[in-house]
Design a protein around this motif. Structure first.
Motif, PDB file in Angstrom:
ATOM      1  N   ILE A   1      36.356  33.240  25.337  1.00  0.00           N
ATOM      2  CA  ILE A   1      36.466  34.669  25.663  1.00  0.00           C
ATOM      3  C   ILE A   1      37.867  34.935  26.212  1.00  0.00           C
ATOM      4  O   ILE A   1      38.220  34.444  27.286  1.00  0.00           O
ATOM      5  N   VAL A   2      38.652  35.685  25.478  1.00  0.00           N
ATOM      6  CA  VAL A   2      40.041  35.944  25.873  1.00  0.00           C
ATOM      7  C   VAL A   2      40.255  37.385  26.334  1.00  0.00           C
ATOM      8  O   VAL A   2      41.311  37.723  26.871  1.00  0.00           O
ATOM      9  N   THR A   3      39.255  38.225  26.142  1.00  0.00           N
ATOM     10  CA  THR A   3      39.371  39.613  26.591  1.00  0.00           C
ATOM     11  C   THR A   3      37.975  40.176  26.826  1.00  0.00           C
ATOM     12  O   THR A   3      37.023  39.832  26.118  1.00  0.00           O
ATOM     13  N   ASP A   4      37.829  41.013  27.865  1.00  0.00           N
ATOM     14  CA  ASP A   4      36.530  41.624  28.134  1.00  0.00           C
ATOM     15  C   ASP A   4      36.703  42.844  29.036  1.00  0.00           C
ATOM     16  O   ASP A   4      37.820  43.177  29.455  1.00  0.00           O
ATOM     17  N   ASN A   5      35.587  43.499  29.325  1.00  0.00           N
ATOM     18  CA  ASN A   5      35.605  44.677  30.210  1.00  0.00           C
ATOM     19  C   ASN A   5      34.843  44.399  31.493  1.00  0.00           C
ATOM     20  O   ASN A   5      34.435  45.324  32.199  1.00  0.00           O
TER      21      ASN A   5
ATOM     22  N   THR B   1      37.588  49.866  27.203  1.00  0.00           N
ATOM     23  CA  THR B   1      38.869  49.165  27.213  1.00  0.00           C
ATOM     24  C   THR B   1      38.697  47.751  27.743  1.00  0.00           C
ATOM     25  O   THR B   1      38.195  47.553  28.852  1.00  0.00           O
ATOM     26  N   MET B   2      39.095  46.769  26.959  1.00  0.00           N
ATOM     27  CA  MET B   2      39.063  45.379  27.386  1.00  0.00           C
ATOM     28  C   MET B   2      40.447  44.951  27.881  1.00  0.00           C
ATOM     29  O   MET B   2      41.469  45.489  27.441  1.00  0.00           O
ATOM     30  N   SER B   3      40.459  43.977  28.777  1.00  0.00           N
ATOM     31  CA  SER B   3      41.714  43.412  29.273  1.00  0.00           C
ATOM     32  C   SER B   3      41.667  41.900  29.140  1.00  0.00           C
ATOM     33  O   SER B   3      40.585  41.316  29.014  1.00  0.00           O
ATOM     34  N   PRO B   4      42.823  41.230  29.156  1.00  0.00           N
ATOM     35  CA  PRO B   4      42.839  39.769  29.003  1.00  0.00           C
ATOM     36  C   PRO B   4      42.086  39.085  30.136  1.00  0.00           C
ATOM     37  O   PRO B   4      42.160  39.498  31.294  1.00  0.00           O
ATOM     38  N   THR B   5      41.376  38.033  29.810  1.00  0.00           N
ATOM     39  CA  THR B   5      40.674  37.256  30.834  1.00  0.00           C
ATOM     40  C   THR B   5      41.650  36.278  31.491  1.00  0.00           C
ATOM     41  O   THR B   5      42.583  35.783  30.848  1.00  0.00           O
TER      42      THR B   5
END
Length: 270
Positions: free
Chosen positions: A102-106, A129-133
């Protein structure tokens, strides 16, 4: 945006004319659009698939029971659900790369993302909108050859400092109790990073120091780990060997984990 009709005009007229059996409201559908940051292309973070999950609504944002989920190509930009009971839902969205990391999530959005479904209608949620983990840092320490206990050494805390730009810019510093109350993860202790300060694409230095009850270092210098930035969502495991049979205590790379061959005083990640 692509739209679709749930029922034909004639069928819709029939629904209006005749109430649903037993007085139940007909289900609705939902489109959940998503993006990365300010419409960053999926390829920038190498996101392949995106999972969109709908949970039973909770005002606190804490996920309740999972109601439904869809996995779509990141380039699709949206997921579609049908047969949903009218009401509100908490929305969780996460994107993985080719290695299923998982490299991006909300997950840290505040307020939490929600969607509302109206009976018998097609609904569209606000864009999620997702952001980098962040990178995940796992740390463990071996005391007095690996057989010592915290009660046998003067160490009260371990301070772990993470940096970018070859140690020039601090990301996050975190203190562990020598005997942490939190459960271990694969035998390691996890840094808690609620504000996502440990950027996986920038992290390149980690320092571990052993402190006494007054916060004074018990070693001549913190142990330094050097690494290539691991990337978003990646896990870095670090092991420090502490020996307090002499004065002062010493801290070194764990046997078998190795040091940087070009710089023996620098440790490598596990």
């Amino acid at each position: 945006m692509r739209t679709r009709l749930l029922v034909s005009t004639l069928a819709l007229t029939a629904l209006v004319a005749a109430p649903a059996c037993g007085g139940d409201d007909p289900p609705g559908s939902l489109i959940v659009p998503f993006k990365i940051g300010a419409n960053v292309d999926c390829s920038v973070l190498a996101v392949t698939d995106v999972t969109v999950e709908l949970y039973k609504y909770s005002a606190s944002g804490a996920a309740g029971d999972l109601i439904d989920q869809e996995v779509v190509d990141c380039e699709d930009g949206q997921a579609e659900f049908t047969g949903l009971i009218a009401g509100r839902y908490n929305v969780k969205v996460s994107g993985v790369d080719a290695e299923k990391v998982i490299v991006t999530d909300n997950f840290d959005n505040d307020p939490a993302d929600i969607a509302e479904v109206t009976s018998g209608a097609e609904n569209t949620a606000d864009v999620v909108t997702m952001s980098p983990t962040p990178a995940k840092i796992l740390v463990r320490w071996l005391l007095n050859g690996g057989f010592g206990m915290c009660s046998n050494v003067p160490v009260t805390n371990f301070r772990v400092a993470t940096y970018e730009k070859e140690g020039l810019s601090e990301l996050l510093t975190y203190d562990f109790d020598c005997d942490p109350e939190e459960p271990s993860v694969m035998g390691y202790n996890a840094i808690i990073d609620p504000d996502r300060q440990i950027a996986g694409d920038d992290l390149d230095r980690v320092y571990i120091d052993a402190l006494d009850e007054k916060g004074t270092s018990l070693v001549t210098a913190p142990l330094e780990f050097v690494m290539e930035p691991p990337g978003h969502g990646r896990t870095v495991k670090l092991t420090a060997a502490v020996d307090c049979t002499g004065d002062p205590c010493t801290i070194s790379c764990a046997a078998g984990k190795g040091a940087d061959p070009m710089e023996p005083t620098l440790c490598l990640a596990d």
